[in-house]
Design an enzyme around this catalytic site. Structure first.
Site, PDB file in Angstrom:
ATOM      1  N   ASP A  78       0.825  -1.202   0.000  1.00 48.41           N
ATOM      2  CA  ASP A  78       0.000   0.000   0.000  1.00 48.41           C
ATOM      3  C   ASP A  78       0.865   1.260   0.000  1.00 48.41           C
ATOM      4  O   ASP A  78       0.490   2.279  -0.588  1.00 48.41           O
ATOM      5  CB  ASP A  78      -0.920  -0.007   1.223  1.00 48.41           C
ATOM      6  CG  ASP A  78      -1.868   1.175   1.238  1.00 48.41           C
ATOM      7  OD1 ASP A  78      -2.825   1.174   0.451  1.00 48.41           O
ATOM      8  OD2 ASP A  78      -1.633   2.114   2.023  1.00 48.41           O
TER       9      ASP A  78
ATOM     10  N   ASP B 204       3.147   1.347  -3.864  1.00 51.70           N
ATOM     11  CA  ASP B 204       2.605   1.296  -5.230  1.00 51.70           C
ATOM     12  C   ASP B 204       2.576   2.671  -5.896  1.00 51.70           C
ATOM     13  O   ASP B 204       2.964   2.825  -7.062  1.00 51.70           O
ATOM     14  CB  ASP B 204       1.224   0.631  -5.258  1.00 51.70           C
ATOM     15  CG  ASP B 204       0.218   1.301  -4.336  1.00 51.70           C
ATOM     16  OD1 ASP B 204       0.595   2.252  -3.619  1.00 51.70           O
ATOM     17  OD2 ASP B 204      -0.946   0.865  -4.320  1.00 51.70           O
TER      18      ASP B 204
ATOM     19  N   ASP C 208      -6.105   2.168  -6.965  1.00 48.08           N
ATOM     20  CA  ASP C 208      -5.474   2.245  -5.648  1.00 48.08           C
ATOM     21  C   ASP C 208      -6.489   2.638  -4.584  1.00 48.08           C
ATOM     22  O   ASP C 208      -6.570   2.020  -3.516  1.00 48.08           O
ATOM     23  CB  ASP C 208      -4.323   3.251  -5.698  1.00 48.08           C
ATOM     24  CG  ASP C 208      -3.584   3.343  -4.374  1.00 48.08           C
ATOM     25  OD1 ASP C 208      -3.292   2.287  -3.777  1.00 48.08           O
ATOM     26  OD2 ASP C 208      -3.303   4.467  -3.920  1.00 48.08           O
TER      27      ASP C 208
ATOM     28  N   ASP D  30      -7.959   0.164  -1.629  1.00 50.26           N
ATOM     29  CA  ASP D  30      -7.763   0.588  -0.237  1.00 50.26           C
ATOM     30  C   ASP D  30      -9.062   0.456   0.550  1.00 50.26           C
ATOM     31  O   ASP D  30      -9.062   0.016   1.705  1.00 50.26           O
ATOM     32  CB  ASP D  30      -7.274   2.033  -0.181  1.00 50.26           C
ATOM     33  CG  ASP D  30      -5.799   2.164  -0.523  1.00 50.26           C
ATOM     34  OD1 ASP D  30      -5.116   1.126  -0.623  1.00 50.26           O
ATOM     35  OD2 ASP D  30      -5.337   3.309  -0.697  1.00 50.26           O
TER      36      ASP D  30
END
Length: 208
Positions: A62, A65, A83, A87
């Site tokens: 996390d 990236d 992303d 999340d």
């Protein structure tokens, strides 16, 4: 809060990202989500030490990236959406994992819903204002990950009361952040220049 500190620690983040520089950033995002799923499965089948490994790996991917995307010069709206979406999925998966551990469902629901609202407030405000907003509030994504890891680690080591205390404080700070962001973003939007209706929504199609 840690967003500002992360700028000062960018050298460390870059060093952590270097081993995965050859890999597509979106692949790292998916790997982070996969690690959170494996964390959930490990907790479900009571492999707590293995669960800690997967939780740390989930947080690691996390963190790196987005940095890998910028270092490769390939940040894209599609990658940013992926992303953000993964999340939120990870937040829900973490919540289910803590339910399997036996934590009170009310507190886990409060944590998960607060985390989603913190992220939604920023995403919606950025869409309205058309600018990037970060660093507002106590409990952004990085802080929540650290708190989740700490709660899990304390629980795994047998310090149940300490883990509950950290959970309660985390929930309180998350909801303080929700209302903090609401106030700040509402004030910013109120002071932004007025927009015509077609600036809020796509314009109607022209004549054929």
């Amino acid at each position: 809060m840690l967003t500002r500190l992360r700028r000062r620690l960018m050298g460390l983040v870059v060093a952590l990202s270097m081993p995965f520089l050859p890999f597509p950033p979106n692949l790292l995002t998916i790997l982070g989500l996969l690690m959170s799923v494996l964390f959930l499965l490990s907790v479900r089948y009571e492999h707590l030490l293995l669960g800690l490994v997967f939780l740390l790996l989930s947080a690691y991917f996390d963190v790196i990236d987005g940095t890998v995307a910028r270092m490769r010069g390939v940040p894209t709206p599609r990658g940013a959406f992926l992303d953000s979406f993964t999340d939120r999925l990870s937040d829900v998966i973490y919540a289910f994992a803590f339910l399997y551990l036996g934590f009170d469902a009310k507190w886990i629901l409060a944590l998960a819903s607060g985390a989603l609202l913190v992220s939604y407030a920023r995403a919606r405000a950025e869409g309205v204002l058309g600018t990037r907003l970060e660093g507002i509030g106590f409990m952004e994504r990085a802080e929540r990950l650290i708190a989740i890891i700490l709660v899990y680690l304390l629980f795994m080591l047998g310090y149940v009361r300490a883990s509950l205390l950290v959970l309660y404080v985390t929930v309180a700070l998350v909801w303080i952040t929700v209302f903090h962001r609401f106030i700040v973003y509402f004030w910013m939007i109120s002071r932004s220049p007025p927009r015509a209706p077609w600036q809020w929504w796509p314009p109607p199609p022209g004549p054929p």
